[in-house]
Scaffold this motif. Structure first.
Motif, PDB file in Angstrom:
ATOM      1  N   UNK A  51       0.808  -1.221   0.000  1.00 48.13           N
ATOM      2  CA  UNK A  51       0.000   0.000   0.000  1.00 48.13           C
ATOM      3  C   UNK A  51       0.835   1.263   0.000  1.00 48.13           C
ATOM      4  N   UNK A  52       2.182   1.128   0.033  1.00 48.05           N
ATOM      5  CA  UNK A  52       3.051   2.306  -0.054  1.00 48.05           C
ATOM      6  C   UNK A  52       2.883   2.942  -1.437  1.00 48.05           C
ATOM      7  N   UNK A  53       2.724   4.255  -1.451  1.00 48.48           N
ATOM      8  CA  UNK A  53       2.583   4.991  -2.707  1.00 48.48           C
ATOM      9  C   UNK A  53       3.943   5.518  -3.160  1.00 48.48           C
ATOM     10  N   UNK A  54       4.092   5.702  -4.458  1.00 49.42           N
ATOM     11  CA  UNK A  54       5.362   6.160  -5.032  1.00 49.42           C
ATOM     12  C   UNK A  54       5.126   7.411  -5.876  1.00 49.42           C
ATOM     13  N   UNK A  55       6.106   8.318  -5.852  1.00 47.77           N
ATOM     14  CA  UNK A  55       5.954   9.598  -6.541  1.00 47.77           C
ATOM     15  C   UNK A  55       6.957   9.757  -7.671  1.00 47.77           C
ATOM     16  N   UNK A  56       6.550  10.503  -8.687  1.00 49.01           N
ATOM     17  CA  UNK A  56       7.461  10.981  -9.737  1.00 49.01           C
ATOM     18  C   UNK A  56       6.983  12.371 -10.129  1.00 49.01           C
ATOM     19  N   UNK A  57       7.906  13.196 -10.622  1.00 49.65           N
ATOM     20  CA  UNK A  57       7.523  14.565 -10.983  1.00 49.65           C
ATOM     21  C   UNK A  57       7.453  14.727 -12.495  1.00 49.65           C
ATOM     22  N   UNK A  58       6.522  15.591 -12.928  1.00 48.35           N
ATOM     23  CA  UNK A  58       6.482  16.054 -14.312  1.00 48.35           C
ATOM     24  C   UNK A  58       7.348  17.291 -14.398  1.00 48.35           C
ATOM     25  N   UNK A  59       8.266  17.318 -15.365  1.00 53.29           N
ATOM     26  CA  UNK A  59       9.292  18.358 -15.398  1.00 53.29           C
ATOM     27  C   UNK A  59       9.087  19.317 -16.573  1.00 53.29           C
ATOM     28  N   UNK A  60       9.402  20.574 -16.327  1.00 53.11           N
ATOM     29  CA  UNK A  60       9.341  21.585 -17.388  1.00 53.11           C
ATOM     30  C   UNK A  60      10.405  21.308 -18.440  1.00 53.11           C
ATOM     31  N   UNK A  61      10.056  21.552 -19.717  1.00 51.29           N
ATOM     32  CA  UNK A  61      11.049  21.378 -20.786  1.00 51.29           C
ATOM     33  C   UNK A  61      11.569  22.722 -21.293  1.00 51.29           C
ATOM     34  N   UNK A  62      11.173  23.811 -20.622  1.00 57.70           N
ATOM     35  CA  UNK A  62      11.637  25.146 -21.015  1.00 57.70           C
ATOM     36  C   UNK A  62      12.367  25.816 -19.858  1.00 57.70           C
ATOM     37  N   UNK A  79      -1.712   3.401 -16.113  1.00 62.10           N
ATOM     38  CA  UNK A  79      -1.696   2.242 -15.211  1.00 62.10           C
ATOM     39  C   UNK A  79      -1.078   2.605 -13.867  1.00 62.10           C
ATOM     40  N   UNK A  80      -1.749   2.188 -12.797  1.00 65.58           N
ATOM     41  CA  UNK A  80      -1.181   2.318 -11.455  1.00 65.58           C
ATOM     42  C   UNK A  80      -1.295   3.698 -10.832  1.00 65.58           C
ATOM     43  N   UNK A  81      -1.842   4.682 -11.550  1.00 68.30           N
ATOM     44  CA  UNK A  81      -1.894   6.048 -11.005  1.00 68.30           C
ATOM     45  C   UNK A  81      -3.044   6.184 -10.014  1.00 68.30           C
ATOM     46  N   UNK A  82      -2.734   6.751  -8.854  1.00 69.40           N
ATOM     47  CA  UNK A  82      -3.700   6.922  -7.770  1.00 69.40           C
ATOM     48  C   UNK A  82      -4.176   8.376  -7.697  1.00 69.40           C
ATOM     49  N   UNK A  83      -3.266   9.312  -8.007  1.00 66.80           N
ATOM     50  CA  UNK A  83      -3.574  10.734  -7.840  1.00 66.80           C
ATOM     51  C   UNK A  83      -2.556  11.540  -8.646  1.00 66.80           C
ATOM     52  N   UNK A  84      -2.921  12.767  -9.014  1.00 69.04           N
ATOM     53  CA  UNK A  84      -1.994  13.701  -9.648  1.00 69.04           C
ATOM     54  C   UNK A  84      -2.195  15.052  -8.981  1.00 69.04           C
ATOM     55  N   UNK A  85      -1.112  15.684  -8.535  1.00 66.23           N
ATOM     56  CA  UNK A  85      -1.205  16.975  -7.853  1.00 66.23           C
ATOM     57  C   UNK A  85      -0.466  18.042  -8.648  1.00 66.23           C
ATOM     58  N   UNK A  86      -1.075  19.227  -8.729  1.00 64.72           N
ATOM     59  CA  UNK A  86      -0.383  20.387  -9.295  1.00 64.72           C
ATOM     60  C   UNK A  86      -0.418  21.506  -8.261  1.00 64.72           C
ATOM     61  N   UNK A 116      12.034  22.004 -13.811  1.00 67.69           N
ATOM     62  CA  UNK A 116      11.247  22.457 -12.660  1.00 67.69           C
ATOM     63  C   UNK A 116       9.959  21.641 -12.557  1.00 67.69           C
ATOM     64  N   UNK A 117       9.532  21.369 -11.314  1.00 67.15           N
ATOM     65  CA  UNK A 117       8.364  20.504 -11.080  1.00 67.15           C
ATOM     66  C   UNK A 117       7.069  21.202 -11.491  1.00 67.15           C
ATOM     67  N   UNK A 118       6.348  20.590 -12.440  1.00 70.32           N
ATOM     68  CA  UNK A 118       5.042  21.097 -12.880  1.00 70.32           C
ATOM     69  C   UNK A 118       3.907  20.391 -12.136  1.00 70.32           C
ATOM     70  N   UNK A 119       4.075  19.083 -11.908  1.00 71.59           N
ATOM     71  CA  UNK A 119       3.039  18.296 -11.229  1.00 71.59           C
ATOM     72  C   UNK A 119       3.688  17.054 -10.625  1.00 71.59           C
ATOM     73  N   UNK A 120       2.953  16.380  -9.763  1.00 70.14           N
ATOM     74  CA  UNK A 120       3.443  15.163  -9.110  1.00 70.14           C
ATOM     75  C   UNK A 120       2.471  14.023  -9.374  1.00 70.14           C
ATOM     76  N   UNK A 121       3.025  12.887  -9.787  1.00 68.32           N
ATOM     77  CA  UNK A 121       2.208  11.677 -10.015  1.00 68.32           C
ATOM     78  C   UNK A 121       2.335  10.772  -8.786  1.00 68.32           C
ATOM     79  N   UNK A 122       1.183  10.307  -8.306  1.00 66.76           N
ATOM     80  CA  UNK A 122       1.140   9.349  -7.192  1.00 66.76           C
ATOM     81  C   UNK A 122       0.687   8.024  -7.777  1.00 66.76           C
ATOM     82  N   UNK A 123       1.523   6.982  -7.609  1.00 63.81           N
ATOM     83  CA  UNK A 123       1.188   5.694  -8.232  1.00 63.81           C
ATOM     84  C   UNK A 123       1.559   4.539  -7.312  1.00 63.81           C
ATOM     85  N   UNK A 124       1.213   3.341  -7.758  1.00 61.51           N
ATOM     86  CA  UNK A 124       1.443   2.152  -6.925  1.00 61.51           C
ATOM     87  C   UNK A 124       2.880   1.649  -7.007  1.00 61.51           C
TER      88      UNK A 124
END
Length: 619
Positions: A51-62, A79-86, A116-124
């Motif tokens: 049940x531990x959740x894992x994070x990755x960031x969406x990064x700016x390309x500019x 697949x596996x995505x639980x939440x997305x935060x901006x 730079x972090x645009x959003x955060x993905x929360x997944x399994x």
């Protein structure tokens, strides 16, 4: 008190031996065996529950752009995505600037560096989060980007105001000098490349608090920032750092963002949350050693002695202040290295660029300052046709002189050390051999040259910010004579834990293996300073010693009364306590006796570095 004599008669005939691994002897790292065996637990090795959740960031390309829109629907459906935060999902404080504001946890509308972090993905899983992050569709309006020191200076674009140090009239000294030389030196950045990347793991507690496991040199700052971004009081967040796989300054401030993101998600989902940066992300989204472009003008007499210096130091800071104010200040403090400038003007600029914010790195601006002084010394030597060592010796500080920022020079032995080293290594003879060899190489058309250098360093051991020069410790002595130690310093491979354990063992004069150091924790020693500025052993060691002295003083006071001797007659030696010539108890027996007589065997310790200040308003 005769019954005590009979009770302890047997102790006096015991064979005593010196404690093992005393201060001044080589002791193996406290995790040496587990490092070699691969069993030492780092943050990413902690066994995580289902049940531990894992994070990755969406990064700016500019590097610099306005965000016109973000379509995250494909990310949410992956697949596996639980939440997305901006940015709009952040529950409380959104800025995590270490000293000054300017470092948003996520981009709101303007991105200021690639990565730079645009959003955060929360997944399994880590992999699912990483894959999902690539599916975002982001619309940018590119804006002009400043990417170099020269461009930032041209536009006077700075993350913090410039700072100036002055002594005497440098302009007049330069104008009247018989010889004037100008030069510049450009030093590039450097990646920390710690073996263990940035990583964090946060577990929600049943009381609404958070337990934060992080690879950070500054546990208290992580505690405070996680509390602020999750809207918790500081006491509800506990940060734990057992060890780091290297830091070098890269984890002084820049470990905090990942712990903050984990904290927000852990509280939002009431689940454990893990996040680690893969190397290719880590190297893009974290800061480096500051690139510096430095210029100097120096006035000399015919012998090569410096009369006046005008110097400009310009650091490439990136998009935000981070620790750049203190880093450029330290470059200014060290731009004299070991040499006396009778008149000086030093300017320090903190250049803003649309790049990741640069940060602390071993030496913290000092190398970029002293390299400029050393480059200038060689420039003087080659211009005047003098031996570089003689130019250095002629310009060294003398005791009693003061630096360009007003610190009196004391105990300055560099001239003696350098002269002795030069004699020991046959410097003059080798210099002549090199000159001859280089002449021959030139005559033969070879582009190979030989060189020889003897370079001094004067370096300040302390934090540039006075407040941080303090430390705390906690020492418990248990009734079997074993000792538990906790202090505010962090272990990143440098052997800090074992050094401070040696200090504690030394105070009681017992074997080192009787002392155990536990993970650095904000619930044991609060308000800690980062482990940085070459001060970790000094300040935390003195705090631990202070705690030991408090415990010893209680034991001595009790024993003197109990055995009817003076306090001066009681000695802690060789794993024993000597009560004058009356009794000899093992250390453990003395502790047991103290406990039975209700003597407190636990103490906090504290230390603040003396004689340290800087009035920045007057430089």
């Amino acid at each position: 008190m005769s019954h005590h004599s009979s009770l302890f008669d047997s102790y006096s005939i015991r064979r005593v031996r010196p404690p093992k691994n005393k201060i001044g002897t080589s002791a193996k790292h406290d995790s040496a065996i587990t490092h070699v065996m691969g069993t030492a637990t780092y943050v990413d090795d902690i066994t995580k529950p289902q049940g531990t959740l894992h994070l990755a960031v969406g990064k700016s390309s500019h590097a610099h752009a306005r965000i016109l829109g973000m379509d995250l629907s494909a990310v949410r459906e992956a697949d596996g995505v639980v939440d997305v935060l901006s940015f709009k999902d952040l529950p409380a404080q959104t800025d995590i600037g270490a000293v000054f504001d300017g470092e948003p946890l996520m981009v709101n509308d303007i991105t200021e560096y690639v990565g730079q972090t645009l959003f955060v993905v929360v997944a399994t899983s880590h992999r699912a989060a990483k894959k999902a992050a690539t599916k975002a569709v982001v619309e940018y309006e590119p804006l002009p980007a400043v990417l170099s020191i020269d461009k930032a200076l041209e536009q006077e674009l700075f993350v913090r105001p410039s700072h100036f140090m002055k002594r005497g009239d440098a302009a007049t000294a330069l104008e009247s000098a018989p010889i004037r030389i100008e030069g510049h030196i450009h030093m590039r950045g450097q990646e920390h490349f710690y073996l263990e990347g940035q990583v964090s793991y946060v577990v929600p507690c049943d009381d609404g608090g958070l337990e934060v496991y992080t690879s950070s040199q500054h546990p208290s700052e992580v505690q405070q920032l996680v509390a602020e971004v999750t809207d918790l009081p500081f006491h509800a967040v506990n940060t734990v750092v057992r060890r780091m796989g290297g830091g070098f300054g890269g984890k002084e401030t820049q470990a905090a963002a990942w712990a903050c993101l984990c904290g927000i998600v852990a509280k939002r989902h009431n689940a454990p949350v893990s996040m680690r940066l893969d190397r290719q992300d880590d190297m893009v989204v974290t800061g480096k050693r500051h690139e510096f472009a430095n210029r100097y003008e120096v006035g000399l007499d015919e012998s090569g002695r410096i009369l006046g210096v005008d110097m400009q130091l310009a650091g490439l800071c990136g998009y935000a202040p981070d620790l750049s104010d203190a880093i450029v200040d330290r470059a200014m403090f060290h731009c004299d290295n070991a040499y006396y400038y009778p008149a000086a003007r030093v300017a320090g600029h903190r250049c803003k660029t649309h790049t990741v914010s640069n940060t602390a790195y071993r030496g913290f601006g000092g190398p970029q300052g002293l390299m400029t002084a050393e480059y200038m010394m060689d420039h003087i030597a080659y211009t005047l046709g003098q031996d570089p060592l003689q130019v250095r010796l002629a310009n060294l500080y003398q005791d009693g002189q003061s630096t360009h920022y007003g610190q009196t020079i004391e105990h300055f032995d560099l001239a003696n050390i350098m002269t002795k080293l030069a004699a020991d290594c046959d410097y003059d003879k080798r210099r002549q051999q090199i000159i001859a060899a280089n002449k021959q190489a030139a005559a033969e058309g070879s582009d190979k040259r030989l060189g020889l250098a003897l370079t001094p360093v004067k370096f300040g051991i302390s934090f540039t910010v006075q407040t941080l020069n303090q430390a705390g410790a906690l020492v418990h002595v248990y009734t079997d004579g074993s000792i538990h130690l906790n202090h505010g310093g962090t272990e990143m491979g440098q052997g800090l834990y074992i050094k401070i354990a040696q200090i504690v063992a030394n105070e009681f004069d017992v074997d080192l293996d009787t002392v155990k150091v536990s993970a650095t924790r904000t619930d044991k020693v609060p308000n800690t300073s980062p482990t940085a500025a070459s001060s970790g052993t000094d300040i935390n060691g003195k705090a631990a010693q202070n705690a030991c002295l408090s415990i010893k003083a209680r034991i001595v006071e009790f024993a003197a009364e109990h055995f009817e001797v003076s306090q001066e007659d009681i000695r802690f030696e060789q794993n024993h306590v000597y009560i004058g010539d009356k009794e000899t108890l093992t250390f453990a027996e003395m502790i047991q006796l103290s406990y039975q007589n209700r003597i407190s065997l636990s103490s906090t310790g504290y230390y603040k570095t003396p004689k340290i200040f800087y009035d920045r308003s007057k430089a």
